[in-house]
Design an enzyme around this catalytic site. Sequence first.
Site, PDB file in Angstrom:
ATOM      1  N   VAL A  51      23.997  28.256 -27.738  1.00 17.26           N
ATOM      2  CA  VAL A  51      23.450  28.164 -26.375  1.00 17.26           C
ATOM      3  C   VAL A  51      24.234  27.144 -25.559  1.00 17.26           C
ATOM      4  O   VAL A  51      24.593  27.397 -24.400  1.00 17.26           O
ATOM      5  CB  VAL A  51      21.947  27.777 -26.443  1.00 17.26           C
ATOM      6  N   TRP A 111      23.231  24.878 -17.159  1.00 15.63           N
ATOM      7  CA  TRP A 111      21.856  25.065 -17.625  1.00 15.63           C
ATOM      8  C   TRP A 111      21.913  25.892 -18.911  1.00 15.63           C
ATOM      9  O   TRP A 111      22.738  26.820 -19.030  1.00 15.63           O
ATOM     10  CB  TRP A 111      21.053  25.800 -16.547  1.00 15.63           C
ATOM     11  N   HIS A 112      21.046  25.570 -19.858  1.00 15.09           N
ATOM     12  CA  HIS A 112      21.091  26.223 -21.164  1.00 15.09           C
ATOM     13  C   HIS A 112      19.816  27.043 -21.378  1.00 15.09           C
ATOM     14  O   HIS A 112      18.770  26.490 -21.707  1.00 15.09           O
ATOM     15  CB  HIS A 112      21.276  25.176 -22.262  1.00 15.09           C
ATOM     16  N   ALA A 113      19.930  28.334 -21.158  1.00 16.29           N
ATOM     17  CA  ALA A 113      18.782  29.237 -21.254  1.00 16.29           C
ATOM     18  C   ALA A 113      18.810  29.892 -22.643  1.00 16.29           C
ATOM     19  O   ALA A 113      19.325  30.996 -22.835  1.00 16.29           O
ATOM     20  CB  ALA A 113      18.845  30.282 -20.149  1.00 16.29           C
ATOM     21  N   ALA A 114      18.242  29.176 -23.606  1.00 10.22           N
ATOM     22  CA  ALA A 114      18.403  29.537 -25.016  1.00 10.22           C
ATOM     23  C   ALA A 114      17.932  30.969 -25.317  1.00 10.22           C
ATOM     24  O   ALA A 114      18.657  31.767 -25.920  1.00 10.22           O
ATOM     25  CB  ALA A 114      17.635  28.528 -25.878  1.00 10.22           C
TER      26      ALA A 114
END
Length: 313
Positions: free
Chosen positions: A194, A237-240
Site C-alpha cells: 500500500v 494518501w494510502h488507501a489500503a
Amino acid sequence: MTDRIPLLIDTDPGVDDALALLMAFNDPRHELVGLTIAAGNVGLKHTVANALKLCEVAGVDVPVFAGADAPLLHPSPDAGYVHGQDGFGDVGYEAAKRKVEAEHAALAIIRLSHEHAGKLLLVALGPLTNVALALKLDPTLPQRIARLVVMGGAVTCQGNITPAAEFNIYFDPEAAHIVFEAFEHLDLADWEAVVAHGLLHDRVVGWFKTDSARGQFYERISEKTRMWSIDRRGDHWHAADALAMAFALEPEGALDVQSRPVSIELDGTHSRGATVVDWRRQEGKPDKAAILMKYDQQRFENLIQAALSASPA
Ligand code: BDR
Ligand code: CA
C-alpha cells in the site's frame, strides 16, 4: 444465470473500506452477494451503519450481515483517530433506512460458500474475526472458496499500528492465525504494498469533481482522514483496502507477485500481530501466500476514479 464471479466482502468500514466497496459496486465482472461486517476501524454499531449507508447512497441492493463485535481473545484499540470516531469522518450523515440482516456474518459466509461453491471470491478488508469464526464452525470452508484475498500484514515487518504489525492483523492475531493456517492458498495485499502505491492528494481531490452521488459522499466522509494523512504522511494518501480490491477485481493488473510461507506472530513483546514471511524458505513450509509486490499504478488509479464518478445503474 450469470457468468459473473460471485463476490463476498468481509469488511469494517472505514474510509478506505468504503472506497474499496465503491470499486466493487462498479465492477461488471463480479456479482456482489453480500457484505459481512466486523468491528475493527471502529465498533460494530458504526461499521454496520456505515456499510448500510454506503449501499444506500450508491443505490446498491446487497445484504449486509453483522458479525463479530470484538476480537476472538484480546480486546484491541480501534482506529477512530484515523477514520473518525464513527469510521466515516464524523460528518453526521442521516442513518440509512435499510436494515441489517438477521443472520450472523459467520453463518452468512458459510451459507454463501455453499450457494456459490467453487466460484466464490472472498475479499477480507478488516480484522479476520468473522472468517475465523466461520472456519471454526465449518473447517471445510476453504474447499468451497475459489479465491481469498486479504488486506493485511506487513511483509518485512514495517507495520503501521506497531513497528512490526499492520492494523488488521494486529487487531485480531488469533483470528488471522486461524485463517492463514486453514487456507492452503491466499492472495495478500499488505501495508508495505500500500505504501508503494500511494495516491497523490492533489490527484484524489481532482477525482471529486464529479456529479456522482457516490463521489460526492466519498469526498465528505474521507476529508478528515485525508487531512490526518497529509499531516502524518505527506503528499501521498494510502488507501489500503482499495489496493486489495484492485488486486481482487483485476488480478491481471498485478505486475509482481511473490509466493512465500507466512506465519502470524501471536506472542512477542514487540512483535504480536506481525506477519512473518519466510522469504528464504528456511522452514520448508508451503508457499501459501501470494504477496502483491507491484500493481499497475495507472490501472489502480483508473479503477478508483471510475468508482468515484459512477452512478447507480
Ligand atoms: C487496514 O487497517 C484499516 O485501518 C484499514 O481499513 C485497512 O483495512 C490498513 O492497515
Ligand atoms: Ca478495513
